[in-house]
Scaffold this active site. Sequence first.
Site, PDB file in Angstrom:
ATOM      1  N   LYS A 184       0.813  -1.222   0.000  1.00  0.00           N
ATOM      2  CA  LYS A 184       0.000   0.000   0.000  1.00  0.00           C
ATOM      3  C   LYS A 184       0.846   1.273   0.000  1.00  0.00           C
ATOM      4  CE  LYS A 184      -4.408  -1.800   1.646  1.00  0.00           C
ATOM      5  NZ  LYS A 184      -5.406  -1.906   2.729  1.00  0.00           N
ATOM      6  N   ARG A 214      -3.436 -10.063   5.249  1.00  0.00           N
ATOM      7  CA  ARG A 214      -3.928 -10.077   3.867  1.00  0.00           C
ATOM      8  C   ARG A 214      -2.812  -9.552   2.970  1.00  0.00           C
ATOM      9  NH1 ARG A 214      -6.197  -6.575   0.360  1.00  0.00           N
ATOM     10  NH2 ARG A 214      -7.850  -7.318  -0.995  1.00  0.00           N
TER      11      ARG A 214
HETATM   12  C1  7PJ Z   1      -8.157  -4.374   2.617  1.00  0.00           C
HETATM   13  C2  7PJ Z   1      -9.212  -5.223   2.298  1.00  0.00           C
HETATM   14  C3  7PJ Z   1      -7.725  -4.290   3.978  1.00  0.00           C
HETATM   15  C4  7PJ Z   1      -9.438  -5.901   4.490  1.00  0.00           C
HETATM   16  C5  7PJ Z   1      -8.535  -4.203   0.513  1.00  0.00           C
HETATM   17  C6  7PJ Z   1      -5.766  -3.134  -1.332  1.00  0.00           C
HETATM   18  C7  7PJ Z   1      -7.108  -2.537  -1.258  1.00  0.00           C
HETATM   19  N1  7PJ Z   1      -9.850  -5.986   3.211  1.00  0.00           N
HETATM   20  N2  7PJ Z   1      -9.441  -5.090   0.968  1.00  0.00           N
HETATM   21  N3  7PJ Z   1      -8.409  -5.073   4.873  1.00  0.00           N
HETATM   22  N4  7PJ Z   1      -7.736  -3.755   1.489  1.00  0.00           N
HETATM   23  N5  7PJ Z   1     -10.045  -6.629   5.442  1.00  0.00           N
HETATM   24  O1  7PJ Z   1      -5.556  -4.332  -1.182  1.00  0.00           O
HETATM   25  O2  7PJ Z   1      -4.816  -2.318  -1.566  1.00  0.00           O
HETATM   26  O3  7PJ Z   1      -6.810  -3.552   4.374  1.00  0.00           O
HETATM   27  S1  7PJ Z   1      -8.473  -3.697  -1.150  1.00  0.00           S
END
Ligand code: 7PJ
Length: 277
Positions: free
Chosen positions: A222, A256
């Site tokens: 990010k 994640r």
């Molecule tokens: C996140 C997500 C996060 C959770 C995305 C990206 C944006 N779900 N979905 N937490 N980010 N739970 O991956 O840059 O930080 S999409």
Amino acid sequence: MSLMSFGDKSLDLSLPHVMGILNVTPDSFSDGGVFHSLDAALRQSEKMIVEGASIIDVGGESTRPGAVPVSIQQEMDRVLPVIEAIKKRFDIIVSVDTSTTQVIREAARLGAGLINDVRALERDGALQAVAETVLPVCLMHMKGVPQTMQQQPDYGSVVDDVMQYLLSRVVECERVGIDRSRLILDPGIGFGKTLSHNLSLLNRTSQFKEMGFEVLIGLSRKTMIGDVLNLPVDERLYGTMGANASAYSKGARLFRVHDVRPHVEMLALMSRIEREI
Ligand code: 7PJ
């Protein structure tokens, strides 16, 4: 042991677990949307499973800053065939990254094991849709909407504000019969936050854990990593791992990430060292 049930499988959340990101959007910012086709999605899933992912997180709505909204039908068409195919082919927990009530319902029917909602079940009917399942849900904090969330986000105290918001969503979940043992909290790194906000939230990860909830962190590649290191998106792996190692040491157990193997190996060492007395 600290077992949480994810549909047909369980995870011991005293140990760290990697959730591999599977974007099925045409505009995914860091993988160029190359996994848009079903075949490519299955290949990427298999790679992440071989590398040690415990969960595959399937998402059909881009929530990157400035992303345009997707229609319900588009999201269904992107996500549901992929979930169905992964569940048919592999013995793995599938998470669905969605805020859409219809997608929650259909994904659960197709065997998804976790609902991952960046809008913490705020959309009409979403609470009820999850209440009608026995699945766990990840409640993430976002300030504003993806189109504009990075335009001067402002907080009284970011940690207190995010905590208060997530606890208010916990109350709403309990009101419809979703037991708190099914809830995972996520401070939402990059969702309506400055670099300083993101760093404060990561520094205080233990506060979320101390409230009695499992914590999921999503910071892979990010902007905050790029801001600290001044590096483009394809050079943010080491920074991502450092930040995730820090979150692990402060109690997060679900990560994640795009890069599964490096995280599985890093977390295996973090966990072994912590457990050797
Ligand atoms: C996140 C997500 C996060 C959770 C995305 C990206 C944006 N779900 N979905 N937490 N980010 N739970 O991956 O840059 O930080 S999409």
